[in-house]
Scaffold this motif. Structure first.
Motif, PDB file in Angstrom:
ATOM      1  N   UNK A 268     -19.002  -7.942  12.295  1.00 49.12           N
ATOM      2  CA  UNK A 268     -18.090  -6.795  12.279  1.00 49.12           C
ATOM      3  C   UNK A 268     -18.519  -5.815  11.188  1.00 49.12           C
ATOM      4  N   UNK A 269     -17.939  -4.645  11.193  1.00 46.41           N
ATOM      5  CA  UNK A 269     -18.221  -3.648  10.161  1.00 46.41           C
ATOM      6  C   UNK A 269     -16.916  -2.958   9.806  1.00 46.41           C
ATOM      7  N   UNK A 270     -16.140  -3.593   8.938  1.00 50.09           N
ATOM      8  CA  UNK A 270     -14.830  -3.055   8.571  1.00 50.09           C
ATOM      9  C   UNK A 270     -14.743  -2.873   7.065  1.00 50.09           C
ATOM     10  N   UNK A 271     -13.906  -1.922   6.669  1.00 49.26           N
ATOM     11  CA  UNK A 271     -13.631  -1.673   5.260  1.00 49.26           C
ATOM     12  C   UNK A 271     -12.122  -1.460   5.138  1.00 49.26           C
ATOM     13  N   UNK A 272     -11.436  -2.407   4.512  1.00 46.88           N
ATOM     14  CA  UNK A 272      -9.986  -2.377   4.448  1.00 46.88           C
ATOM     15  C   UNK A 272      -9.434  -1.785   3.148  1.00 46.88           C
ATOM     16  N   UNK A 273     -10.285  -1.220   2.294  1.00 49.76           N
ATOM     17  CA  UNK A 273      -9.815  -0.739   0.989  1.00 49.76           C
ATOM     18  C   UNK A 273      -8.789   0.383   1.130  1.00 49.76           C
ATOM     19  N   UNK A 274      -9.014   1.326   2.045  1.00 49.04           N
ATOM     20  CA  UNK A 274      -8.043   2.401   2.230  1.00 49.04           C
ATOM     21  C   UNK A 274      -6.708   1.845   2.716  1.00 49.04           C
ATOM     22  N   UNK A 275      -6.777   0.854   3.603  1.00 50.35           N
ATOM     23  CA  UNK A 275      -5.547   0.233   4.098  1.00 50.35           C
ATOM     24  C   UNK A 275      -4.788  -0.443   2.954  1.00 50.35           C
ATOM     25  N   UNK A 276      -5.506  -1.185   2.122  1.00 53.92           N
ATOM     26  CA  UNK A 276      -4.875  -1.864   0.984  1.00 53.92           C
ATOM     27  C   UNK A 276      -4.210  -0.845   0.067  1.00 53.92           C
ATOM     28  N   UNK A 277      -4.895   0.248  -0.230  1.00 53.62           N
ATOM     29  CA  UNK A 277      -4.335   1.266  -1.125  1.00 53.62           C
ATOM     30  C   UNK A 277      -3.096   1.912  -0.509  1.00 53.62           C
ATOM     31  N   UNK A 278      -3.165   2.236   0.781  1.00 50.28           N
ATOM     32  CA  UNK A 278      -2.027   2.870   1.458  1.00 50.28           C
ATOM     33  C   UNK A 278      -0.810   1.951   1.454  1.00 50.28           C
ATOM     34  N   UNK A 279      -1.023   0.691   1.789  1.00 49.07           N
ATOM     35  CA  UNK A 279       0.081  -0.267   1.827  1.00 49.07           C
ATOM     36  C   UNK A 279       0.671  -0.499   0.435  1.00 49.07           C
ATOM     37  N   UNK A 280      -0.193  -0.596  -0.552  1.00 47.17           N
ATOM     38  CA  UNK A 280       0.263  -0.854  -1.926  1.00 47.17           C
ATOM     39  C   UNK A 280       1.079   0.310  -2.465  1.00 47.17           C
ATOM     40  N   UNK A 281       0.666   1.535  -2.112  1.00 50.87           N
ATOM     41  CA  UNK A 281       1.328   2.719  -2.652  1.00 50.87           C
ATOM     42  C   UNK A 281       2.596   3.093  -1.887  1.00 50.87           C
TER      43      UNK A 281
END
Length: 508
Positions: A268-281
């Motif tokens: 796979x080729x995924x990057x979840x960092x933006x998702x983590x930041x959005x959810x955290x904020x």
């Protein structure tokens, strides 16, 4: 005697019955005397489920003891097979009937000759293992049974699913907030673009088990249930498993990053960092709340934590790492997995307690007098006696732990629920104080008691009157300190002068 008063984890057969009755169309038969047959009542009272398969009891009575159980057990299995047409019948003894040392394997083999359903014995040592260990072993045995059955028939699917997929292993009936946690995990996987291959055992059919090897990875959210099955699948098919519990902001992010690593290693080729930041904020309010004035007022307050490994370890980390609260000690009743628990919490608390003795835990709470307790229903009772608020964070379960509203402990919505629980637990003590100031209580009678035994000292009328003037949220502590002061000095009763002397002795 221990069972009659309090057990943190029940006997082994309860674990087996939890697993069997979590699956669809699986029927459990319990080989037991009357008195051990309380599972149906317990489940119907607590879990608030509309439909579930009741457990059948093959009763051990004086007639059975006289001539042996084999015919009765086999008859009960074949009768249920004909009446219910289940996919699987699981036979389990209880610790009581295990004393008979009967050849239950032979009973199962005989019943299998006549039954159309699959029949298996939950092969668990009822003297060595408790509810949690037995549940883990029973789930592993059922998964292995159906994987091997499909392999022999040549029905085992080959290859992985086209898109990244997961097996969620370990959500079961009578689990602490398991239903809501499962819903939250499914939402989280959907947000990450990951298909749910199977969820076991809750709501699954045994026919689904053969497709488990198709998942890209296994997620085991609770350490107590599912690890053995996950290890088996890794050994047989190389399927990686993730046992990071996504509870709290930090651990949820760590779990997601581990998922990212595992599926990217498989193409796979995924990057979840933006998702983590959005959810955290924006979805989780926990990170914001930890910086608010309300949470700042909790900084440095003392707390104790006790429960199963999964929840006690997670809440200890949340308190210390995310909210700046001083965890005086953290403990677990999962003695069989003590090394893992120590490794997880040692840097976040002053002391680690490993025990299943509720009296020892009660005394440990009374000794350190924390501002709040986070534990099981037993610690909630201890807190009531000590006037210390308690947030319930782990099994043993109570009907209160099956809320109708949505209250997961896992994922980003779980961070909000846990933060509310922690904050409300700490501030609960102030409510009694404010009610007393504004005349909300009809009586100020002192109800606090010791934990190990009731007080052996008499309070005079003037001593009692002075004690009642003390705010409710600290009155229990003052009462215990005064009684210790009096006991050390040989006083038989406590009047107002002894109370004043005790206060002076501690600089109050």
């Amino acid at each position: 005697m221990k069972l009659a008063y309090w057990m943190y984890a029940g006997p082994a057969h309860i674990g087996t019955l939890r697993i069997a009755s979590s699956f669809k169309n699986v029927h459990a038969i319990m080989h037991a005397p009357l008195g051990d047959d309380y599972f149906n009542v317990m489940r119907s009272m607590l879990s608030r489920e509309r439909n579930f398969t009741p457990v059948t009891t093959s009763v051990v009575d004086r007639n059975v003891l006289a001539r042996g159980s084999q015919e009765k057990v086999v008859d009960n299995i074949t009768r249920k097979d004909a009446e219910e047409h289940p996919d699987l019948i699981v036979l389990t003894p209880t610790c009581t009937s295990s004393i008979l040392q009967e050849d239950l394997h032979n009973f199962v083999e005989r019943a299998q000759l006549e039954a159309k359903s699959d029949v298996m014995l939950a092969d668990v040592n009822h003297y060595r293992f408790n509810e949690l260990q037995a549940a883990d072993r029973t789930l592993h045995q059922i998964v292995q049974y159906y994987i091997e059955k499909a392999r022999k028939k040549g029905e085992l699917p080959e290859g992985k699913t086209e898109k990244p997929s997961v097996n969620i292993i370990g959500t079961s009936t009578l689990g602490f907030h398991n239903q809501h946690d499962c819903t939250e995990l499914k939402r989280l996987m959907a947000d990450l673009g990951i298909e749910v291959n199977t969820i076991i055992p809750e709501g699954a059919s045994v026919s689904e088990l053969k497709k488990m090897p198709r998942a890209w990875f296994n997620l085991v959210p609770y350490r107590e249930l599912g690890l053995m099955a996950a290890v088996y699948l890794q050994e047989q098919f190389g399927t990686p498993y993730i046992d990071i519990t996504p509870m709290g902001v930090v651990e949820t992010a760590r779990c997601i990053r581990k998922i990212q690593q595992v599926i990217n290693e498989q193409g796979a080729d995924v990057d979840y960092e933006d998702f983590i930041n959005e959810q955290t904020l924006h979805v989780s309010q926990a990170a914001w709340f930890s910086r608010s004035i309300d949470c700042q007022n909790l900084t440095g307050k003392k707390a104790v934590v006790f429960g199963d490994n999964t929840h006690a370890a997670a809440v200890t980390k949340i308190l210390a790492r995310e909210m700046g609260i001083h965890v005086v000690w953290a403990g677990t009743y999962c003695k069989y997995d003590a090394d893992w628990f120590r490794e997880q919490v040692s840097e976040y608390c002053d002391e680690v307690l490993i025990t299943d003795d509720h009296g020892e835990i009660g005394d440990a709470i009374a000794r350190v007098e924390p501002s709040a307790i986070f534990g099981t229903q037993m610690e909630r009772h201890v807190g009531k006696r000590l006037d210390i608020p308690c947030g319930v964070i782990a099994s043993p379960i109570h009907v209160q732990n099956f809320p109708i509203g949505y209250k997961p402990f896992l994922g980003y919505e779980g961070t909000n629920q846990i933060t509310d629980l922690i904050y409300n637990s700490f501030t609960l003590g102030m409510e009694d104080h404010l009610l007393e100031i504004f005349g909300g209580h009809d009586t100020k009678e002192v109800i606090t008691k010791g934990i190990s035994a009731d007080s052996d000292l008499n309070w005079t009328k003037d001593g009692q009157a002075e004690l009642n003037k003390i705010p409710g949220f600290v009155r229990g502590k003052v009462k215990r300190n005064t009684e210790k002061f009096a006991r050390d000095r040989g006083f038989k009763e406590i009047n107002a002068e002894v109370l004043y002397a005790a206060k002076e002795a501690v600089g109050a």
